[in-house]
Write a protein that holds these residues in place. Sequence first.
Motif, PDB file in Angstrom:
ATOM      1  N   PHE A  80       0.825  -1.206   0.000  1.00 34.26           N
ATOM      2  CA  PHE A  80       0.000   0.000   0.000  1.00 34.26           C
ATOM      3  C   PHE A  80       0.862   1.259   0.000  1.00 34.26           C
ATOM      4  O   PHE A  80       0.498   2.270  -0.605  1.00 34.26           O
ATOM      5  CB  PHE A  80      -0.932  -0.012   1.210  1.00 34.26           C
ATOM      6  CG  PHE A  80      -2.000   1.053   1.164  1.00 34.26           C
ATOM      7  CD1 PHE A  80      -2.885   1.122   0.103  1.00 34.26           C
ATOM      8  CD2 PHE A  80      -2.125   1.977   2.185  1.00 34.26           C
ATOM      9  CE1 PHE A  80      -3.878   2.096   0.051  1.00 34.26           C
ATOM     10  CE2 PHE A  80      -3.109   2.951   2.156  1.00 34.26           C
ATOM     11  CZ  PHE A  80      -3.987   3.012   1.083  1.00 34.26           C
ATOM     12  N   THR A  81       2.008   1.185   0.677  1.00 41.38           N
ATOM     13  CA  THR A  81       2.943   2.315   0.662  1.00 41.38           C
ATOM     14  C   THR A  81       3.296   2.686  -0.773  1.00 41.38           C
ATOM     15  O   THR A  81       3.320   3.866  -1.142  1.00 41.38           O
ATOM     16  CB  THR A  81       4.220   1.958   1.437  1.00 41.38           C
ATOM     17  OG1 THR A  81       3.905   1.820   2.818  1.00 41.38           O
ATOM     18  CG2 THR A  81       5.284   3.040   1.282  1.00 41.38           C
ATOM     19  N   TYR A  82       3.540   1.684  -1.595  1.00 41.58           N
ATOM     20  CA  TYR A  82       3.950   1.957  -2.968  1.00 41.58           C
ATOM     21  C   TYR A  82       2.779   2.321  -3.870  1.00 41.58           C
ATOM     22  O   TYR A  82       2.961   2.993  -4.879  1.00 41.58           O
ATOM     23  CB  TYR A  82       4.747   0.765  -3.504  1.00 41.58           C
ATOM     24  CG  TYR A  82       6.123   0.774  -2.889  1.00 41.58           C
ATOM     25  CD1 TYR A  82       7.166   1.464  -3.498  1.00 41.58           C
ATOM     26  CD2 TYR A  82       6.351   0.182  -1.657  1.00 41.58           C
ATOM     27  CE1 TYR A  82       8.403   1.531  -2.907  1.00 41.58           C
ATOM     28  CE2 TYR A  82       7.597   0.246  -1.055  1.00 41.58           C
ATOM     29  CZ  TYR A  82       8.618   0.924  -1.686  1.00 41.58           C
ATOM     30  OH  TYR A  82       9.853   1.002  -1.098  1.00 41.58           O
ATOM     31  N   ILE A  83       1.604   1.881  -3.514  1.00 43.25           N
ATOM     32  CA  ILE A  83       0.413   2.347  -4.229  1.00 43.25           C
ATOM     33  C   ILE A  83       0.247   3.850  -4.005  1.00 43.25           C
ATOM     34  O   ILE A  83      -0.034   4.612  -4.941  1.00 43.25           O
ATOM     35  CB  ILE A  83      -0.837   1.579  -3.758  1.00 43.25           C
ATOM     36  CG1 ILE A  83      -0.773   0.129  -4.238  1.00 43.25           C
ATOM     37  CG2 ILE A  83      -2.117   2.249  -4.268  1.00 43.25           C
ATOM     38  CD1 ILE A  83      -1.873  -0.756  -3.688  1.00 43.25           C
ATOM     39  N   ILE A  84       0.439   4.275  -2.756  1.00 41.30           N
ATOM     40  CA  ILE A  84       0.329   5.701  -2.450  1.00 41.30           C
ATOM     41  C   ILE A  84       1.440   6.493  -3.122  1.00 41.30           C
ATOM     42  O   ILE A  84       1.207   7.583  -3.663  1.00 41.30           O
ATOM     43  CB  ILE A  84       0.353   5.924  -0.920  1.00 41.30           C
ATOM     44  CG1 ILE A  84      -0.868   5.273  -0.263  1.00 41.30           C
ATOM     45  CG2 ILE A  84       0.396   7.418  -0.597  1.00 41.30           C
ATOM     46  CD1 ILE A  84      -2.196   5.819  -0.742  1.00 41.30           C
ATOM     47  N   THR A  85       2.661   5.956  -3.117  1.00 45.45           N
ATOM     48  CA  THR A  85       3.755   6.638  -3.805  1.00 45.45           C
ATOM     49  C   THR A  85       3.457   6.772  -5.292  1.00 45.45           C
ATOM     50  O   THR A  85       3.709   7.822  -5.898  1.00 45.45           O
ATOM     51  CB  THR A  85       5.078   5.872  -3.606  1.00 45.45           C
ATOM     52  OG1 THR A  85       5.385   5.810  -2.219  1.00 45.45           O
ATOM     53  CG2 THR A  85       6.224   6.571  -4.328  1.00 45.45           C
ATOM     54  N   SER A  86       2.909   5.726  -5.889  1.00 43.93           N
ATOM     55  CA  SER A  86       2.534   5.785  -7.307  1.00 43.93           C
ATOM     56  C   SER A  86       1.491   6.868  -7.544  1.00 43.93           C
ATOM     57  O   SER A  86       1.550   7.598  -8.540  1.00 43.93           O
ATOM     58  CB  SER A  86       1.992   4.425  -7.766  1.00 43.93           C
ATOM     59  OG  SER A  86       2.969   3.424  -7.648  1.00 43.93           O
ATOM     60  N   LEU A  87       0.548   6.980  -6.611  1.00 41.40           N
ATOM     61  CA  LEU A  87      -0.475   8.022  -6.732  1.00 41.40           C
ATOM     62  C   LEU A  87       0.144   9.411  -6.590  1.00 41.40           C
ATOM     63  O   LEU A  87      -0.210  10.334  -7.345  1.00 41.40           O
ATOM     64  CB  LEU A  87      -1.549   7.811  -5.665  1.00 41.40           C
ATOM     65  CG  LEU A  87      -2.662   8.864  -5.614  1.00 41.40           C
ATOM     66  CD1 LEU A  87      -3.436   8.897  -6.930  1.00 41.40           C
ATOM     67  CD2 LEU A  87      -3.607   8.591  -4.445  1.00 41.40           C
ATOM     68  N   GLN A  88       1.061   9.562  -5.641  1.00 44.09           N
ATOM     69  CA  GLN A  88       1.722  10.854  -5.453  1.00 44.09           C
ATOM     70  C   GLN A  88       2.463  11.286  -6.714  1.00 44.09           C
ATOM     71  O   GLN A  88       2.393  12.456  -7.121  1.00 44.09           O
ATOM     72  CB  GLN A  88       2.694  10.771  -4.272  1.00 44.09           C
ATOM     73  CG  GLN A  88       2.004  10.655  -2.930  1.00 44.09           C
ATOM     74  CD  GLN A  88       2.979  10.344  -1.804  1.00 44.09           C
ATOM     75  OE1 GLN A  88       3.995   9.692  -2.013  1.00 44.09           O
ATOM     76  NE2 GLN A  88       2.673  10.813  -0.609  1.00 44.09           N
ATOM     77  N   LEU A  89       3.170  10.345  -7.324  1.00 40.73           N
ATOM     78  CA  LEU A  89       3.905  10.664  -8.544  1.00 40.73           C
ATOM     79  C   LEU A  89       2.953  10.930  -9.712  1.00 40.73           C
ATOM     80  O   LEU A  89       3.198  11.810 -10.536  1.00 40.73           O
ATOM     81  CB  LEU A  89       4.858   9.518  -8.884  1.00 40.73           C
ATOM     82  CG  LEU A  89       6.009   9.304  -7.892  1.00 40.73           C
ATOM     83  CD1 LEU A  89       6.755   8.008  -8.210  1.00 40.73           C
ATOM     84  CD2 LEU A  89       6.971  10.484  -7.911  1.00 40.73           C
ATOM     85  N   ALA A  90       1.864  10.175  -9.760  1.00 41.71           N
ATOM     86  CA  ALA A  90       0.896  10.363 -10.850  1.00 41.71           C
ATOM     87  C   ALA A  90       0.208  11.720 -10.754  1.00 41.71           C
ATOM     88  O   ALA A  90      -0.035  12.374 -11.770  1.00 41.71           O
ATOM     89  CB  ALA A  90      -0.139   9.242 -10.821  1.00 41.71           C
ATOM     90  N   LEU A  91      -0.117  12.135  -9.539  1.00 41.06           N
ATOM     91  CA  LEU A  91      -0.742  13.447  -9.358  1.00 41.06           C
ATOM     92  C   LEU A  91       0.200  14.573  -9.786  1.00 41.06           C
ATOM     93  O   LEU A  91      -0.238  15.579 -10.367  1.00 41.06           O
ATOM     94  CB  LEU A  91      -1.148  13.634  -7.893  1.00 41.06           C
ATOM     95  CG  LEU A  91      -2.327  12.798  -7.406  1.00 41.06           C
ATOM     96  CD1 LEU A  91      -2.459  12.889  -5.890  1.00 41.06           C
ATOM     97  CD2 LEU A  91      -3.630  13.251  -8.061  1.00 41.06           C
ATOM     98  N   ALA A  92       1.478  14.400  -9.485  1.00 46.69           N
ATOM     99  CA  ALA A  92       2.450  15.429  -9.821  1.00 46.69           C
ATOM    100  C   ALA A  92       2.843  15.395 -11.293  1.00 46.69           C
ATOM    101  O   ALA A  92       3.181  16.437 -11.878  1.00 46.69           O
ATOM    102  CB  ALA A  92       3.698  15.267  -8.954  1.00 46.69           C
TER     103      ALA A  92
END
Length: 231
Positions: free
Chosen positions: A151-163
Motif C-alpha cells: 500500500f505504501t507503494y500504491i500511495i507513492t505511485s499516486l503521489q507521482l501520478a498526481l504530480a
Amino acid sequence: MHIMEGFLPSPWWQIWFLISAPFLAYGMYQLRQIYEERRETLPLLAVAGAFIFVLSSLKLPSVTGSCSHPTGTGLGAIVFGPFITSVLGLIVLIYQALFLAHGGLTTLGANVFSMGIAGPLLAYGIYRAGTKAGINPFVVVFLAASLADLFTYIITSLQLALAFPAEAGGIMTSFLAFGTVFAITQIPLAIIEGLIIALIFKYIIAVRPDLLVRLDVLSQTAVNRIREAIA
C-alpha cells in the motif's frame, strides 16, 4: 518509495506536508503518553524504530526519482499503533535524507505520508480486524505487514501520478505506469517483509509477551493460547 529531493513540483510537496502534519502531531501526543505511562515499553519502541531504519535503507532502483525497498513499518503499527509509527517514520526519513542521500527534505511530507502514515494505518486496520475475526495471529501479522508495504507503494505511485500526469490518459495512466514498475520488485519484497515481521512477532510473544498485553496488542488469554500452541 523515498521520492528524491526536489523531484515533486509545487504545490504537491507542500500539500503532502499539510496532509501529514495532523497525523504526526497526534503521534507525538501518543508518544509522550507512552513515555509517561508505559516506560517499560520504550526498549521495544526503539527496536521498532531501528527495524524501520534498517529495512527502509535497503533500497533497490525502481523508477526515475524513486526506489523500491521494504518499509518495516508494519511491526510498529501493530504494536504501537499507526500514529506513533508515523513519528518513527519521520525520524528515520529525516536521518536518511540528511546522511544517506535517501529521499529528501522537500519531499519529506510525501515520503512520510506513504511510508509512515498510509502503510501503518492499513497494517493496524488489518491486524485489528483479523484479530477480532479470530484469524491465526501470525497469518494476520503477515497480511498486515505485507499489504502495508504494498500500500505504501500504491500511495507513492499516486503521489507521482498526481504530480506528473501522462499527456495521454492523465493521472490514471501515469498511476498505472508507476505502479507497474514498482510491482516488479515490491511484491516479492512485501512477502519477505511479512514473513520477517511475523517471525519477530513470534519472538516477542516468546520473550516479552507482557509488553504486548500492556499495549493491548493481545489479551493475556490469547498470549497463553499462542504460547501453548508454539511450545
